[in-house]
Scaffold this motif. Structure first.
Motif, PDB file in Angstrom:
ATOM      1  N   MET A   1       0.920  -1.131  -0.173  1.00 32.09           N
ATOM      2  CA  MET A   1       0.001  -0.005  -0.024  1.00 32.09           C
ATOM      3  C   MET A   1       0.846   1.109  -0.073  1.00 32.09           C
ATOM      4  SD  MET A   1      -3.209   0.043  -0.033  1.00 32.09           S
ATOM      5  CE  MET A   1      -4.045   1.300   1.215  1.00 32.09           C
ATOM      6  N   LYS A   2       0.580   2.006  -0.867  1.00 31.00           N
ATOM      7  CA  LYS A   2       1.264   3.587  -1.010  1.00 31.00           C
ATOM      8  C   LYS A   2       0.715   4.511   0.082  1.00 31.00           C
ATOM      9  CE  LYS A   2       2.639   3.337  -5.816  1.00 31.00           C
ATOM     10  NZ  LYS A   2       4.061   3.808  -6.036  1.00 31.00           N
ATOM     11  N   LYS A   3       1.645   5.245   0.617  1.00 32.54           N
ATOM     12  CA  LYS A   3       1.335   6.265   1.686  1.00 32.54           C
ATOM     13  C   LYS A   3       0.729   7.408   0.837  1.00 32.54           C
ATOM     14  CE  LYS A   3       5.259   5.678   4.263  1.00 32.54           C
ATOM     15  NZ  LYS A   3       6.624   6.162   4.432  1.00 32.54           N
ATOM     16  N   PRO A   4      -0.548   7.888   0.998  1.00 35.22           N
ATOM     17  CA  PRO A   4      -1.239   9.066   0.129  1.00 35.22           C
ATOM     18  C   PRO A   4      -0.712  10.232   0.779  1.00 35.22           C
ATOM     19  CG  PRO A   4      -2.679   8.080   1.913  1.00 35.22           C
ATOM     20  CD  PRO A   4      -1.541   7.292   2.034  1.00 35.22           C
ATOM     21  N   LEU A   5      -0.267  11.040  -0.267  1.00 36.61           N
ATOM     22  CA  LEU A   5       0.093  12.545  -0.059  1.00 36.61           C
ATOM     23  C   LEU A   5      -0.906  13.491  -0.590  1.00 36.61           C
ATOM     24  CD1 LEU A   5       2.685  14.187   0.929  1.00 36.61           C
ATOM     25  CD2 LEU A   5       3.137  14.535  -1.736  1.00 36.61           C
ATOM     26  N   ARG A   6      -1.563  13.959   0.310  1.00 32.55           N
ATOM     27  CA  ARG A   6      -3.157  14.571   0.132  1.00 32.55           C
ATOM     28  C   ARG A   6      -2.501  16.017  -0.406  1.00 32.55           C
ATOM     29  NH1 ARG A   6      -6.038  12.712   5.251  1.00 32.55           N
ATOM     30  NH2 ARG A   6      -3.916  13.482   5.982  1.00 32.55           N
ATOM     31  N   ILE A   7      -2.914  16.409  -1.492  1.00 23.78           N
ATOM     32  CA  ILE A   7      -2.215  17.828  -1.972  1.00 23.78           C
ATOM     33  C   ILE A   7      -3.443  18.916  -2.061  1.00 23.78           C
ATOM     34  CG2 ILE A   7      -1.552  18.994  -4.277  1.00 23.78           C
ATOM     35  CD1 ILE A   7      -0.032  16.172  -4.727  1.00 23.78           C
ATOM     36  N   GLY A   8      -3.244  20.003  -1.631  1.00 26.42           N
ATOM     37  CA  GLY A   8      -4.036  21.175  -1.644  1.00 26.42           C
ATOM     38  C   GLY A   8      -3.256  22.047  -2.597  1.00 26.42           C
ATOM     39  N   LEU A   9      -4.005  22.252  -3.637  1.00 30.13           N
ATOM     40  CA  LEU A   9      -3.283  23.224  -4.848  1.00 30.13           C
ATOM     41  C   LEU A   9      -4.055  24.721  -4.708  1.00 30.13           C
ATOM     42  CD1 LEU A   9      -1.878  23.854  -7.307  1.00 30.13           C
ATOM     43  CD2 LEU A   9      -3.664  23.023  -8.748  1.00 30.13           C
TER      44      LEU A   9
ATOM     45  N   ASP B   1       7.086   5.234  -2.698  1.00 25.29           N
ATOM     46  CA  ASP B   1       6.202   4.824  -1.584  1.00 25.29           C
ATOM     47  C   ASP B   1       4.963   5.521  -1.625  1.00 25.29           C
ATOM     48  OD1 ASP B   1       7.860   2.959  -1.176  1.00 25.29           O
ATOM     49  OD2 ASP B   1       8.811   3.546   0.741  1.00 25.29           O
ATOM     50  N   TYR B   2       5.033   6.959  -2.174  1.00 29.41           N
ATOM     51  CA  TYR B   2       3.998   7.899  -1.914  1.00 29.41           C
ATOM     52  C   TYR B   2       3.032   8.030  -3.209  1.00 29.41           C
ATOM     53  CZ  TYR B   2       6.302   9.622   2.172  1.00 29.41           C
ATOM     54  OH  TYR B   2       6.895   9.961   3.640  1.00 29.41           O
ATOM     55  N   GLU B   3       1.735   8.138  -2.903  1.00 28.60           N
ATOM     56  CA  GLU B   3       0.898   8.217  -4.055  1.00 28.60           C
ATOM     57  C   GLU B   3       0.406   9.798  -3.783  1.00 28.60           C
ATOM     58  OE1 GLU B   3      -3.089   6.329  -5.751  1.00 28.60           O
ATOM     59  OE2 GLU B   3      -2.666   5.935  -3.834  1.00 28.60           O
ATOM     60  N   CYS B   4       0.362  10.605  -4.957  1.00 30.67           N
ATOM     61  CA  CYS B   4      -0.129  11.851  -5.019  1.00 30.67           C
ATOM     62  C   CYS B   4      -1.767  11.856  -5.163  1.00 30.67           C
ATOM     63  CB  CYS B   4       0.460  12.737  -6.083  1.00 30.67           C
ATOM     64  SG  CYS B   4       1.975  13.064  -6.197  1.00 30.67           S
ATOM     65  N   VAL B   5      -2.425  12.454  -4.198  1.00 30.43           N
ATOM     66  CA  VAL B   5      -3.897  12.361  -4.316  1.00 30.43           C
ATOM     67  C   VAL B   5      -4.318  13.858  -4.580  1.00 30.43           C
ATOM     68  CG1 VAL B   5      -5.896  11.838  -2.845  1.00 30.43           C
ATOM     69  CG2 VAL B   5      -4.055  10.316  -2.597  1.00 30.43           C
ATOM     70  N   LEU B   6      -5.180  14.050  -5.481  1.00 31.76           N
ATOM     71  CA  LEU B   6      -5.451  15.415  -5.804  1.00 31.76           C
ATOM     72  C   LEU B   6      -6.640  15.698  -4.608  1.00 31.76           C
ATOM     73  CD1 LEU B   6      -5.073  15.538  -9.518  1.00 31.76           C
ATOM     74  CD2 LEU B   6      -3.648  16.121  -7.794  1.00 31.76           C
ATOM     75  N   GLN B   7      -6.468  16.127  -3.390  1.00 33.26           N
ATOM     76  CA  GLN B   7      -7.549  16.385  -2.580  1.00 33.26           C
ATOM     77  C   GLN B   7      -8.484  17.606  -2.607  1.00 33.26           C
ATOM     78  OE1 GLN B   7      -7.729  13.720  -0.596  1.00 33.26           O
ATOM     79  NE2 GLN B   7      -8.825  14.172   1.424  1.00 33.26           N
TER      80      GLN B   7
END
Ligand code: NAI
Ligand code: SOE
Length: 381
Positions: free
Chosen positions: A1-9, A33-39
């Motif tokens: 499982m990748k670690k989510p990296l929750r992005i606020g643009l 290991d990280y997954e970019c999440v377009l939060q």
């Protein structure tokens, strides 16, 4: 499982798109290991924001950046708004414990940038500045060649960034894109906007700049302001040229203008060393010109390296040898390196401190242009 990296643009203009594209693509081409999440994405116009969020796949929207920064479900704040907003947002984001990716120039000036550096250092949050041209494979190859000592002692650094889009005197200042002509929003003209790129690359490739001697000009003195509707004084530099002395003893010339008819984004640099020289041109960004005096005399000459092979920087992650990549990929590489830095504990650069170093040079250039004197560049502590 990748670690989510929750992005606020924050900001959905030119850079909002370039960054969103990078987050969307990075996981397809680079391991992490990280997954970019377009939060979440934030800007002021709700209708446009909804369209943007739908197109790029952002999960939610905010119309006030303060609310975005306060959200618990955001790990990283990405600042892609005009320069006058960088400091306030970055300092608030650091206080809220967020990682920060900030567009260039880091701040309106060195004083503001110092506060941003202090804020991220106090909060111990990962931070980086989007000086993306460092991530063009041919520029990274240039760095490798210099670090390997192939050029030998460096004598000259020559950079320019030429554009022609503000020649029309009817072009207004202020608002989307055109905030670059409004000194309150931009901080300066070509010096902070375009030469900042050249300065950042040069500090990376050739070390510190000690002193500068500059001239600037504002060719069009008044323009209508889009936000007030009034004709107002233009406070930015339309063109700038400066001489510089690097700490390694090399001499440099830097030039930028938005009045070079025919040039849209002609960023070039040439470096001359005792053994070899290199030349790079953004309009031909996948190529590096290389001359090595140690080549056998009969076949000595400028080599035109097509940087597209698997053993050249970043390229094993893309297509097969010979198939080149372009502008957008520099942003993908920047995100990939940032994620690598999180994973390895060796933070990617340029970080805020590097951004401050560039802002110090920009300050010295503008001071020198005002005084007409050689000016020392403030040193990073
Ligand atoms: P832009 O004018 O295309 O977009 C600016 C965005 O900021 C717009 O979406 C606008 O709605 C938003 N915005 C403005 N005020 C706001 C506020 N108070 N709250 C929320 N959103 C707000 O500008 P662009 O070209 O995207 O530039 C943004 C930053 O990126 C600048 O710092 C610029 O210097 C930098 N930049 C860097 C480039 C690079 O090569 N790395 C290329 C272009 C810009
Ligand atoms: C200005 O036209 C501009 O978009 C700059 O703001 C960017 O930083 C540069 O990369 C391209 O030109």
């Amino acid at each position: 499982m990748k670690k989510p990296l929750r992005i606020g643009l924050i900001g959905y203009g030119f850079m909002g798109r370039a960054h969103s594209n990078a987050y969307a693509k990075v996981g397809h081409f680079f391991d992490s290991d990280y997954e970019c999440v377009l939060q979440a994405v934030c800007a002021r116009d709700e209708a446009n924001l909804k369209t943007f969020a739908g197109r790029w796949g952002y999960k939610s929207i905010e119309t006030d950046w303060r609310k975005l920064v306060a959200r618990d479900d955001i790990d990283l704040i990405d600042i892609a708004v005009p320069n006058n907003l960088h400091a306030e947002i970055a300092i608030a984001a650091a206080k809220a414990g967020k990682m920060i990716l900030c567009e260039k120039p880091l701040a309106l000036n060195g004083r503001e940038a110092e506060k941003m550096v202090a804020a991220v250092q106090k909060a111990k949050v990962p931070n980086m500045v989007w000086y993306n041209y460092r991530r063009c494979p041919a520029v990274v190859l240039a760095k490798q060649l210099i670090d390997e000592g192939r050029l030998g002692k460096i004598f000259h650094y020559r950079a320019k960034f030429l554009q022609d889009w503000t020649i029309n005197p009817d072009l207004p200042q202020g608002g989307t894109g055109l905030w670059r002509l409004d000194v309150k929003a931009a901080g300066s003209g070509v010096t902070g906007d375009l030469l900042a790129h050249c300065i950042d690359t040069s500090l990376w490739l050739n070390g510190n700049i000690d002193s500068v001697s500059a001239m600037t000009e504002t060719f069009i003195k008044e323009r209508k302001h889009n936000l007030t509707g009034k004709v107002q004084k233009v406070g930015i530099d339309d063109a700038c040229a400066f001489l510089a002395r690097f700490s390694n003893g090399s001499l440099a010339t830097f030039e930028s203008t938005r009045y070079a008819r025919g040039h849209k984004a002609l960023y070039t640099f040439e470096i001359n060393g005792e053994h070899a020289s290199i030349f790079w041109d953004l309009h031909d960004l996948h190529r590096l010109q290389y001359f090595d005096h140690r080549d056998e005399g009969r076949v000595r000459g400028w080599r035109n390296l097509h940087v597209s092979d698997g053993d050249q920087p970043y390229l094993k992650n893309w297509w097969v040898p010979g198939l080149q990549i372009g502008y957008e990929h520099s942003f993908v590489h920047q995100v990939a390196d940032f994620l690598d830095g999180l994973q390895s504990g060796k933070p990617a650069r340029p970080d805020f401190k590097d951004g401050l170093a560039t802002d110090y040079v920009v300050d010295a250039v503008l001071d020198s242009a005002r005084s007409g004197r050689w000016t020392k560049v403030k040193k990073i502590r």
